[in-house]
Structure formats: structure tokens, C-alpha cells
Write a protein that holds these residues in place. Structure first.
Motif, PDB file in Angstrom:
ATOM      1  N   ASN A   9       0.862  -1.179   0.000  1.00 13.27           N
ATOM      2  CA  ASN A   9       0.000   0.000   0.000  1.00 13.27           C
ATOM      3  C   ASN A   9       0.898   1.228   0.000  1.00 13.27           C
ATOM      4  O   ASN A   9       1.470   1.588   1.013  1.00 13.27           O
ATOM      5  CB  ASN A   9      -0.908  -0.009   1.230  1.00 13.27           C
ATOM      6  N   THR A  11      -0.134   4.250  -0.534  1.00 13.37           N
ATOM      7  CA  THR A  11      -0.983   5.423  -0.325  1.00 13.37           C
ATOM      8  C   THR A  11      -0.961   5.807   1.149  1.00 13.37           C
ATOM      9  O   THR A  11      -0.459   5.070   1.993  1.00 13.37           O
ATOM     10  CB  THR A  11      -2.442   5.154  -0.752  1.00 13.37           C
ATOM     11  N   ASP A  12      -1.569   6.950   1.437  1.00 13.61           N
ATOM     12  CA  ASP A  12      -1.692   7.424   2.820  1.00 13.61           C
ATOM     13  C   ASP A  12      -3.033   7.024   3.425  1.00 13.61           C
ATOM     14  O   ASP A  12      -3.493   7.641   4.386  1.00 13.61           O
ATOM     15  CB  ASP A  12      -1.543   8.951   2.858  1.00 13.61           C
ATOM     16  N   HIS A  13      -3.677   6.001   2.846  1.00 12.02           N
ATOM     17  CA  HIS A  13      -5.013   5.596   3.264  1.00 12.02           C
ATOM     18  C   HIS A  13      -5.074   4.084   3.510  1.00 12.02           C
ATOM     19  O   HIS A  13      -4.236   3.337   3.016  1.00 12.02           O
ATOM     20  CB  HIS A  13      -6.040   5.971   2.181  1.00 12.02           C
ATOM     21  N   PRO A  35      -1.943   2.324   5.840  1.00 14.60           N
ATOM     22  CA  PRO A  35      -1.209   3.233   4.941  1.00 14.60           C
ATOM     23  C   PRO A  35       0.291   2.958   4.932  1.00 14.60           C
ATOM     24  O   PRO A  35       0.890   2.680   5.980  1.00 14.60           O
ATOM     25  CB  PRO A  35      -1.489   4.626   5.527  1.00 14.60           C
ATOM     26  N   ILE A  56     -10.144   1.932  -1.459  1.00 11.78           N
ATOM     27  CA  ILE A  56      -9.339   2.825  -0.641  1.00 11.78           C
ATOM     28  C   ILE A  56     -10.279   3.718   0.157  1.00 11.78           C
ATOM     29  O   ILE A  56     -11.152   4.378  -0.407  1.00 11.78           O
ATOM     30  CB  ILE A  56      -8.404   3.696  -1.520  1.00 11.78           C
ATOM     31  N   THR A  58     -10.734   6.995   2.124  1.00 19.51           N
ATOM     32  CA  THR A  58     -10.124   8.308   2.299  1.00 19.51           C
ATOM     33  C   THR A  58     -11.081   9.198   3.097  1.00 19.51           C
ATOM     34  O   THR A  58     -12.253   8.843   3.272  1.00 19.51           O
ATOM     35  CB  THR A  58      -9.842   8.973   0.931  1.00 19.51           C
ATOM     36  N   GLU A  82      -1.555   5.905  -5.766  1.00 21.92           N
ATOM     37  CA  GLU A  82      -2.464   7.011  -6.057  1.00 21.92           C
ATOM     38  C   GLU A  82      -1.886   7.791  -7.231  1.00 21.92           C
ATOM     39  O   GLU A  82      -0.787   8.344  -7.144  1.00 21.92           O
ATOM     40  CB  GLU A  82      -2.623   7.919  -4.833  1.00 21.92           C
ATOM     41  N   PHE A  88      -6.860   5.915  -8.027  1.00 20.68           N
ATOM     42  CA  PHE A  88      -5.964   4.861  -7.584  1.00 20.68           C
ATOM     43  C   PHE A  88      -5.875   3.743  -8.619  1.00 20.68           C
ATOM     44  O   PHE A  88      -6.783   3.562  -9.431  1.00 20.68           O
ATOM     45  CB  PHE A  88      -6.459   4.282  -6.255  1.00 20.68           C
TER      46      PHE A  88
END
Length: 115
Positions: A9, A11-13, A35, A56, A58, A82, A88
Motif C-alpha cells: 500500500n 498510499t496514505d489511506h 497506509p 481505498i 479516504t 495514487e 488509484f
């Protein structure tokens, strides 16, 4: 022998998803990844993968990543990225091994390319 299945992953999610196999004899893998973390299965098996999908979560809602779809692959490392804000995609990870250093000559200068 095959490698364990790995989902990264990037991403920041938080993400969750599913790995779907070609035959009914192999059960799907479901994953949940925090994340900037990775998830690894205990065993991968030998069945070809036909799809890796992810959702995802968010602050703006839940988004579906463009899935990785194939007619059947034995690849075992995938990544959720992302592309733009709230857009994504699931991609096949490239080999992370360090390649040989190559020297590029240009106008009497040498540049070292360490890809």
C-alpha cells in the motif's frame, strides 16, 4: 515453489481488496493494509491470478482502484498507488533488485547510471 503473495500500500489511506485466481480450486485471498505498509500471504499456491482489486478509504469517501486484470499471471507482488487525488490503481511491482551499474559517455564526460 512459488513466493508468498505480497500487496504494498503506497498510499496514505487504508485499503482492502481481493486477489482472484483462475480456477475454482484456488480460493481468493482477501487483504487489509494500513497506509504505507504491506500485506503478505502465508502461502501463494500455484494458481494463476486473474485479478487484484482494491478499495481505498479516504476522508472524502471510499474509492475503487483500477484493478490489475490479466488472463493469468504467476506474479506475486502488487502495489496500490495514487495516480492523482482520489484516483488509484493496482499495479504489478517491478523487480526491486539493483541492476548493474552502467557508464554513459557524453561529450567527454562520464555519467554513472545506477538504476
Amino acid at each position: 515453489m512459488s513466493q508468498p503473495l505480497e500487496i504494498v500500500n503506497s498510499t496514505d489511506h487504508i485499503i482492502k481488496g481481493e486477489v482472484t485466481y483462475m480456477t475454482i480450486f484456488c480460493t481468493s485471498h482477501y487483504f487489509f493494509v494500513k497506509p504505507n505498509s504491506k500485506w503478505k500471504s502465508e502461502k501463494r499456491g500455484i494458481c494463476p491470478i486473474v485479478e487484484v482489486s482494491a478499495e481505498i478509504k479516504t476522508p472524502r469517501g471510499i474509492f475503487t482502484a483500477k484493478p490489475y486484470i490479466t488472463i493469468g499471471t504467476t506474479h506475486s507482488r502488487f502495489e496500490v498507488v495514487e495516480l492523482r487525488e482520489n484516483i488509484f490503481k493496482v499495479t504489478k511491482m517491478r523487480n526491486t533488485e539493483v541492476e548493474k551499474t552502467s557508464v554513459i559517455k557524453n561529450h567527454n564526460h562520464s555519467f554513472i547510471d545506477q538504476r
